[in-house]
Structures are given as C-alpha cells and as structure tokens.
Design a protein around this motif. Sequence first.
Motif, PDB file in Angstrom:
ATOM      1  N   THR A  42      -7.923  31.131  41.645  1.00 49.03           N
ATOM      2  CA  THR A  42      -7.162  29.878  41.759  1.00 49.03           C
ATOM      3  C   THR A  42      -6.969  29.149  40.435  1.00 49.03           C
ATOM      4  O   THR A  42      -6.004  28.421  40.270  1.00 49.03           O
ATOM      5  CB  THR A  42      -7.836  28.928  42.766  1.00 49.03           C
ATOM      6  N   THR A 127     -17.636  26.845  38.044  1.00 53.58           N
ATOM      7  CA  THR A 127     -16.773  25.678  37.878  1.00 53.58           C
ATOM      8  C   THR A 127     -15.485  26.144  37.217  1.00 53.58           C
ATOM      9  O   THR A 127     -15.515  26.803  36.171  1.00 53.58           O
ATOM     10  CB  THR A 127     -17.438  24.594  37.014  1.00 53.58           C
ATOM     11  N   ASN A 130      -9.809  23.514  36.834  1.00 53.91           N
ATOM     12  CA  ASN A 130      -9.228  22.440  37.645  1.00 53.91           C
ATOM     13  C   ASN A 130     -10.296  21.567  38.314  1.00 53.91           C
ATOM     14  O   ASN A 130      -9.974  20.684  39.096  1.00 53.91           O
ATOM     15  CB  ASN A 130      -8.274  23.025  38.695  1.00 53.91           C
ATOM     16  N   GLU A 132     -12.627  22.551  40.457  1.00 52.47           N
ATOM     17  CA  GLU A 132     -13.156  23.164  41.677  1.00 52.47           C
ATOM     18  C   GLU A 132     -14.492  23.851  41.381  1.00 52.47           C
ATOM     19  O   GLU A 132     -14.653  24.496  40.341  1.00 52.47           O
ATOM     20  CB  GLU A 132     -12.144  24.191  42.201  1.00 52.47           C
ATOM     21  N   GLN A 133     -15.445  23.684  42.303  1.00 52.12           N
ATOM     22  CA  GLN A 133     -16.747  24.334  42.179  1.00 52.12           C
ATOM     23  C   GLN A 133     -17.050  25.089  43.463  1.00 52.12           C
ATOM     24  O   GLN A 133     -16.692  24.644  44.551  1.00 52.12           O
ATOM     25  CB  GLN A 133     -17.867  23.313  41.949  1.00 52.12           C
ATOM     26  N   PHE A 134     -17.724  26.224  43.326  1.00 49.29           N
ATOM     27  CA  PHE A 134     -18.132  26.985  44.494  1.00 49.29           C
ATOM     28  C   PHE A 134     -19.306  27.883  44.129  1.00 49.29           C
ATOM     29  O   PHE A 134     -19.480  28.265  42.974  1.00 49.29           O
ATOM     30  CB  PHE A 134     -16.982  27.820  45.059  1.00 49.29           C
TER      31      PHE A 134
END
Length: 155
Positions: A42, A127, A130, A132-134
């Motif tokens: 992404t 990280t 943009n 976003e973290q997962f």
Amino acid sequence: MVIVQEADFDVAALMERLRANTEGKAGAIVTFTGYVRDYAETAATRSLFLEHYPGMCEREIEALCATAQSRWDILDCLVVHRVGELQLKEQIVFVATASAHRGDAFAACEFLIDALKTRAPFWKRETLANGEQFWVQQREADNQKTEQWDTPAQA
C-alpha cells in the motif's frame, strides 16, 4: 554465541570473532545478513519495530544453535539479532556458521535463518510512509520451509 541487541553490528568484526573462536580449524564460514526491506503493497516501508521476549528469546536461539551443532559437523555458530526501531535498509540479523567443510556450514546456516523466522519469539510492527502501522504476520511459506528441516532428507 547468541546476541540480541538494539545497536547495529559490524559484519567483518563478527566474522573475525568466529574465525578466532575456531582456532584455524574452519575451512568454511558461511554468513547471512538480513536487512529491513520495502515489500508493503500500500505504501513504502519507513521502519520496522522488533520486539522480543528477553531471556526466552535468547534461550530459543541458543536451542536452535544447539540443534544445528548436533545435526551438522559445525565448529561454531554466531547469531546476532537486532530489536527496536530499525529504518529501511538497516541490518536486522546476522547468522554465521563455521565448519571444516562448506556443505555443513551452508546447511546449518540455512537451517538457522529459516528457524529464526518461525521459532524465535520476535514480533515485528511495520510502519509505512503514509503512517499506516501493522504487525507482520508469519507467512505460510516460511512455516513450510522450516518444517522441511524436520524431515530426515534435510539432515
């Protein structure tokens, strides 16, 4: 030898340490160095945060090293794994095996890196650029690769 640390490591110094530990008996030293890479779909990867369970993590890696030493004719092995916040392109892990002959050193090194990915208690949070973290999930292909070492044909 197993080292879990936040600081970066010097590959040449680690190789020299392994050479010194084998006192001239090693005919081969095989190494693997892993890096933080960008493979998110992404957005670009900015960093990877690695957590571990102190004490238990080192014991598990030591057990993996003992398994490698019992299965292959290796003189010594060395594993360094970093934890904490690591940026894109930074070193994460170093695995080295020393043996009188290259075949045992290659097999033991490959076993160790495969087993580290699935058996050592590390958790990775990625990280992206943009924001976003997962949490990174174990891949089934990694599990299958590690399980292959449990069959007699790999020994």
